[in-house]
Scaffold this motif. Structure first.
Motif, PDB file in Angstrom:
ATOM      1  N   GLY A 111      34.672 -24.344   1.902  1.00  0.00           N
ATOM      2  CA  GLY A 111      35.886 -24.906   2.471  1.00  0.00           C
ATOM      3  C   GLY A 111      37.166 -24.443   1.810  1.00  0.00           C
ATOM      4  O   GLY A 111      38.260 -24.813   2.241  1.00  0.00           O
ATOM      5  N   LYS A 112      37.057 -23.604   0.773  1.00  0.00           N
ATOM      6  CA  LYS A 112      38.232 -23.081   0.089  1.00  0.00           C
ATOM      7  C   LYS A 112      38.507 -21.640   0.510  1.00  0.00           C
ATOM      8  O   LYS A 112      37.629 -20.945   1.029  1.00  0.00           O
ATOM      9  N   LYS A 113      39.736 -21.165   0.253  1.00  0.00           N
ATOM     10  CA  LYS A 113      40.141 -19.825   0.635  1.00  0.00           C
ATOM     11  C   LYS A 113      41.017 -19.207  -0.459  1.00  0.00           C
ATOM     12  O   LYS A 113      41.594 -19.918  -1.278  1.00  0.00           O
ATOM     13  N   VAL A 114      41.108 -17.885  -0.425  1.00  0.00           N
ATOM     14  CA  VAL A 114      42.010 -17.161  -1.321  1.00  0.00           C
ATOM     15  C   VAL A 114      43.146 -16.598  -0.473  1.00  0.00           C
ATOM     16  O   VAL A 114      42.895 -15.948   0.552  1.00  0.00           O
ATOM     17  N   TYR A 115      44.378 -16.854  -0.891  1.00  0.00           N
ATOM     18  CA  TYR A 115      45.553 -16.452  -0.112  1.00  0.00           C
ATOM     19  C   TYR A 115      46.321 -15.340  -0.827  1.00  0.00           C
ATOM     20  O   TYR A 115      46.371 -15.294  -2.066  1.00  0.00           O
ATOM     21  N   PHE A 116      46.956 -14.475  -0.019  1.00  0.00           N
ATOM     22  CA  PHE A 116      47.686 -13.327  -0.537  1.00  0.00           C
ATOM     23  C   PHE A 116      49.036 -13.221   0.168  1.00  0.00           C
ATOM     24  O   PHE A 116      49.118 -13.338   1.397  1.00  0.00           O
ATOM     25  N   SER A 117      50.082 -12.961  -0.612  1.00  0.00           N
ATOM     26  CA  SER A 117      51.422 -12.829  -0.045  1.00  0.00           C
ATOM     27  C   SER A 117      52.201 -11.794  -0.835  1.00  0.00           C
ATOM     28  O   SER A 117      51.933 -11.556  -2.012  1.00  0.00           O
ATOM     29  N   SER A 118      53.196 -11.175  -0.181  1.00  0.00           N
ATOM     30  CA  SER A 118      53.985 -10.153  -0.866  1.00  0.00           C
ATOM     31  C   SER A 118      55.348  -9.993  -0.222  1.00  0.00           C
ATOM     32  O   SER A 118      55.548 -10.338   0.941  1.00  0.00           O
ATOM     33  N   ASP A 158      38.241 -16.043   3.422  1.00  0.00           N
ATOM     34  CA  ASP A 158      37.562 -17.333   3.534  1.00  0.00           C
ATOM     35  C   ASP A 158      36.184 -17.355   2.879  1.00  0.00           C
ATOM     36  O   ASP A 158      35.411 -18.292   3.075  1.00  0.00           O
ATOM     37  N   GLY A 159      35.906 -16.317   2.102  1.00  0.00           N
ATOM     38  CA  GLY A 159      34.598 -16.227   1.457  1.00  0.00           C
ATOM     39  C   GLY A 159      33.679 -15.242   2.136  1.00  0.00           C
ATOM     40  O   GLY A 159      32.704 -14.776   1.541  1.00  0.00           O
ATOM     41  N   GLU A 160      33.996 -14.915   3.396  1.00  0.00           N
ATOM     42  CA  GLU A 160      33.174 -13.969   4.153  1.00  0.00           C
ATOM     43  C   GLU A 160      33.976 -12.785   4.674  1.00  0.00           C
ATOM     44  O   GLU A 160      33.523 -11.648   4.638  1.00  0.00           O
ATOM     45  N   LYS A 161      35.190 -13.044   5.146  1.00  0.00           N
ATOM     46  CA  LYS A 161      36.003 -11.947   5.700  1.00  0.00           C
ATOM     47  C   LYS A 161      37.465 -12.140   5.327  1.00  0.00           C
ATOM     48  O   LYS A 161      37.923 -13.258   5.058  1.00  0.00           O
ATOM     49  N   PHE A 162      38.176 -11.013   5.331  1.00  0.00           N
ATOM     50  CA  PHE A 162      39.608 -10.996   5.066  1.00  0.00           C
ATOM     51  C   PHE A 162      40.344 -10.731   6.367  1.00  0.00           C
ATOM     52  O   PHE A 162      39.934  -9.887   7.165  1.00  0.00           O
ATOM     53  N   GLU A 163      41.467 -11.437   6.572  1.00  0.00           N
ATOM     54  CA  GLU A 163      42.276 -11.172   7.759  1.00  0.00           C
ATOM     55  C   GLU A 163      43.730 -11.444   7.472  1.00  0.00           C
ATOM     56  O   GLU A 163      44.094 -12.188   6.561  1.00  0.00           O
ATOM     57  N   LEU A 164      44.587 -10.784   8.271  1.00  0.00           N
ATOM     58  CA  LEU A 164      46.027 -10.998   8.217  1.00  0.00           C
ATOM     59  C   LEU A 164      46.417 -12.069   9.220  1.00  0.00           C
ATOM     60  O   LEU A 164      45.902 -12.098  10.340  1.00  0.00           O
ATOM     61  N   LYS A 165      47.365 -12.906   8.828  1.00  0.00           N
ATOM     62  CA  LYS A 165      47.870 -13.941   9.725  1.00  0.00           C
ATOM     63  C   LYS A 165      49.387 -14.003   9.628  1.00  0.00           C
ATOM     64  O   LYS A 165      49.982 -13.588   8.627  1.00  0.00           O
TER      65      LYS A 165
END
Length: 252
Positions: free
Chosen positions: A6-13, A241-248
């Motif tokens: 249920g946790k995620k890793v977030y990225f911003s720049s 999300d633990g399985e895949k990376f995506e841009l939003k």
């Protein structure tokens, strides 16, 4: 790091707060703080990939005026136990230890490897990597030279900050005005850099900022390069999300 269920890793720049003026960047700062308020609810970690500020210079006892909303929010999130990682960009090259001491946020000056749920990430700001961009690379060597930084520190902060802000906005080598258009997959120099890295080691994901253009490029059979875009024109971010990376795109 194993990401909890249920946790995620977030990225911003590339927020470039303070540009083109503090008043004009304030709405963008508030929007970014709103995003931080949302992602902190399920974040396992947050990665900030540089150029949070349009210019940042730390004297021994002085840091730039402003940005209290975003700095306060980062302090709140860090104090809550959510790890935040900061990668120095070309606009905050002269960051020293303020983030580490005041906010407990580790600061990196070169790309680093991370592993989440057995997926390998190569993460960095992206400036000065790959072929070309020789003018900026020469300029970066000057700006990171200890003697040049020592000389700049002798400027009174009032004058030094004014000069540096002018250069960060007007100098195209620094501002990156030429790097905001998609160059085509074969000409994207960070994608080329990622392909070279794959010659010696496998990575599932390459995550960079700097280019101000959100993109996804397959650089290997099982490897993908993502650019996060920016918080000036696109308001885009990355999430794993633990399985895949995506841009939003953030739309409050």
């Amino acid at each position: 790091m194993q990401i909890p269920q249920g946790k995620k890793v977030y990225f911003s720049s590339d927020n470039h707060l303070g540009a083109p003026s503090p008043a004009e960047s304030l709405p963008r700062e508030k929007k970014f703080v709103a995003w931080l308020d949302i992602v902190k609810q399920d974040a396992a970690a947050i990665f900030l990939l540089g150029d949070l500020f349009d210019f940042w210079f730390e004297y021994k006892t002085v840091v730039p005026k402003g940005f209290v909303r975003v700095l306060g929010k980062l302090a709140e999130i860090s104090d809550s136990g959510i790890p935040i990682y900061f990668f120095v960009g070309n606009h905050d090259l002269w960051m020293r230890d303020y983030f580490e001491k005041e906010l407990n946020i580790p600061t990196f000056r070169e790309p680093k490897e991370f592993t989440f749920n057995n997926k390998t990430f190569f993460i960095g700001h992206g400036d000065g990597k790959g072929p070309g961009d020789k003018g900026y690379k020469r300029m970066k060597k000057v700006f990171t030279n200890p003697f040049f930084k020592w000389c700049f520190r002798w400027f009174h902060p009032e004058h030094g900050m004014r000069l540096a802000h002018y250069l960060s906005v007007k100098n195209k080598l620094i501002s990156g005005d030429e790097d905001r258009k998609f160059l085509g997959e074969e000409n994207e120099w960070l994608a080329q850099y990622a392909k070279r890295k794959l010659e010696t080691q496998h990575y599932d994901y390459f995550i960079f900022g700097h280019r101000h253009f959100p993109m996804e490029i397959q650089v290997g059979e099982k490897s993908t390069y993502f650019n996060l875009g920016d918080w000036i024109h696109h308001y885009t971010y990355g999430v794993f999300d633990g399985e895949k990376f995506e841009l939003k795109e953030f739309t409050p």
